[in-house]
Write a protein that holds these residues in place. Sequence first.
Motif, PDB file in Angstrom:
ATOM      1  N   SER A   1       1.788  -6.416   2.828  1.00 54.10           N
ATOM      2  CA  SER A   1       3.088  -6.078   3.418  1.00 54.10           C
ATOM      3  C   SER A   1       4.214  -6.596   2.525  1.00 54.10           C
ATOM      4  N   THR A   2       5.344  -5.923   2.590  1.00 58.82           N
ATOM      5  CA  THR A   2       6.501  -6.361   1.805  1.00 58.82           C
ATOM      6  C   THR A   2       6.969  -7.746   2.248  1.00 58.82           C
ATOM      7  N   GLN A   3       6.776  -8.069   3.526  1.00 61.70           N
ATOM      8  CA  GLN A   3       7.163  -9.396   4.021  1.00 61.70           C
ATOM      9  C   GLN A   3       6.328 -10.494   3.358  1.00 61.70           C
ATOM     10  N   LEU A   4       5.020 -10.242   3.204  1.00 61.81           N
ATOM     11  CA  LEU A   4       4.164 -11.232   2.562  1.00 61.81           C
ATOM     12  C   LEU A   4       4.496 -11.354   1.080  1.00 61.81           C
ATOM     13  N   LYS A   5       4.809 -10.225   0.437  1.00 62.32           N
ATOM     14  CA  LYS A   5       5.185 -10.287  -0.984  1.00 62.32           C
ATOM     15  C   LYS A   5       6.438 -11.120  -1.179  1.00 62.32           C
ATOM     16  N   ALA A   6       7.408 -11.005  -0.276  1.00 62.82           N
ATOM     17  CA  ALA A   6       8.630 -11.798  -0.382  1.00 62.82           C
ATOM     18  C   ALA A   6       8.312 -13.289  -0.287  1.00 62.82           C
ATOM     19  N   TRP A   7       7.362 -13.655   0.591  1.00 70.67           N
ATOM     20  CA  TRP A   7       6.951 -15.062   0.709  1.00 70.67           C
ATOM     21  C   TRP A   7       6.256 -15.522  -0.569  1.00 70.67           C
ATOM     22  N   ILE A   8       5.373 -14.698  -1.094  1.00 69.28           N
ATOM     23  CA  ILE A   8       4.659 -15.056  -2.326  1.00 69.28           C
ATOM     24  C   ILE A   8       5.647 -15.314  -3.462  1.00 69.28           C
ATOM     25  N   ASP A   9       6.695 -14.514  -3.537  1.00 73.96           N
ATOM     26  CA  ASP A   9       7.687 -14.698  -4.596  1.00 73.96           C
ATOM     27  C   ASP A   9       8.427 -16.028  -4.469  1.00 73.96           C
ATOM     28  N   ARG A  10       8.377 -16.658  -3.294  1.00 77.31           N
ATOM     29  CA  ARG A  10       9.016 -17.968  -3.112  1.00 77.31           C
ATOM     30  C   ARG A  10       8.051 -19.127  -3.374  1.00 77.31           C
ATOM     31  N   VAL A  11       6.754 -18.859  -3.335  1.00 77.97           N
ATOM     32  CA  VAL A  11       5.803 -19.954  -3.560  1.00 77.97           C
ATOM     33  C   VAL A  11       5.157 -19.901  -4.945  1.00 77.97           C
ATOM     34  N   ALA A  12       5.213 -18.763  -5.610  1.00 79.36           N
ATOM     35  CA  ALA A  12       4.701 -18.670  -6.981  1.00 79.36           C
ATOM     36  C   ALA A  12       5.844 -19.047  -7.918  1.00 79.36           C
ATOM     37  N   VAL A  13       6.013 -20.340  -8.122  1.00 83.71           N
ATOM     38  CA  VAL A  13       7.172 -20.868  -8.841  1.00 83.71           C
ATOM     39  C   VAL A  13       6.699 -21.707 -10.022  1.00 83.71           C
ATOM     40  N   ALA A  14       7.121 -21.322 -11.214  1.00 87.78           N
ATOM     41  CA  ALA A  14       6.751 -22.071 -12.421  1.00 87.78           C
ATOM     42  C   ALA A  14       7.220 -23.518 -12.306  1.00 87.78           C
ATOM     43  N   GLY A  15       6.322 -24.432 -12.637  1.00 89.95           N
ATOM     44  CA  GLY A  15       6.637 -25.849 -12.558  1.00 89.95           C
ATOM     45  C   GLY A  15       6.305 -26.482 -11.219  1.00 89.95           C
ATOM     46  N   ARG A  16       6.050 -25.664 -10.202  1.00 84.81           N
ATOM     47  CA  ARG A  16       5.716 -26.190  -8.872  1.00 84.81           C
ATOM     48  C   ARG A  16       4.293 -25.814  -8.472  1.00 84.81           C
ATOM     49  N   THR A  17       3.956 -24.530  -8.555  1.00 82.03           N
ATOM     50  CA  THR A  17       2.602 -24.104  -8.178  1.00 82.03           C
ATOM     51  C   THR A  17       1.795 -23.603  -9.373  1.00 82.03           C
TER      52      THR A  17
END
Length: 202
Positions: free
Chosen positions: A100-116
């Motif tokens: 879902s587009t909602q899940l993709k938006a969440w993934i874009d907030r947790v797939a962060v260089a330097g953090r995850t």
Amino acid sequence: MKLLHIDSSILGAGSVSRTLSAAIVAAQTAQHPGLEIVRRDLAAQPLDHLTGAHLAAGQGATPENAALAADIASGQAALDEFLAADIVVIGAPMYNFSISTQLKAWIDRVAVAGRTFRYTENGPEGLAGDKTVIIASSRGGHYGEGAPAAGLDHQETYLKGLFGFLGVTDLRFIRAEGVALGEEARGKSLEAAQGEILKLAA
């Protein structure tokens, strides 16, 4: 221990993935007394999709308005929840062969260089491998290995690749397939998935 429970279906009470994710959380709660649960419903409270303004703010620019600042803060909270969780349960239905587009938006907030994850001279390295991720997957048809439509699965294959990139090695799928092929097929698929949930918690 902390469990992060995420749902992304837009179907509310009629959602198969929500039914499965709730059953997984109940089984994990029974298995781990005192488990702390954080709930995030991405359909009820969606995160905005990334824009150039989000990326600029991530590089130090002042958010251009209060709404953007609030959304950035929500995205940071989502990342903090993910990093803090020992177990992550995600309801992830297949929509048009993907997530879902909602899940993709969440993934874009947790797939962060330097953090995850981070890039090294030897290639990318995941930094979020200290957790179990359980995906409650629902699909209207059959897309598993060997199925004629397997090549159209950009849902589970994407999630496997994404969480593998983030370093997660304990990734599990509870799947209900063929749920749009009639009541009998839906019932059998849900029954099989519920059986897998019990095995998972055994």
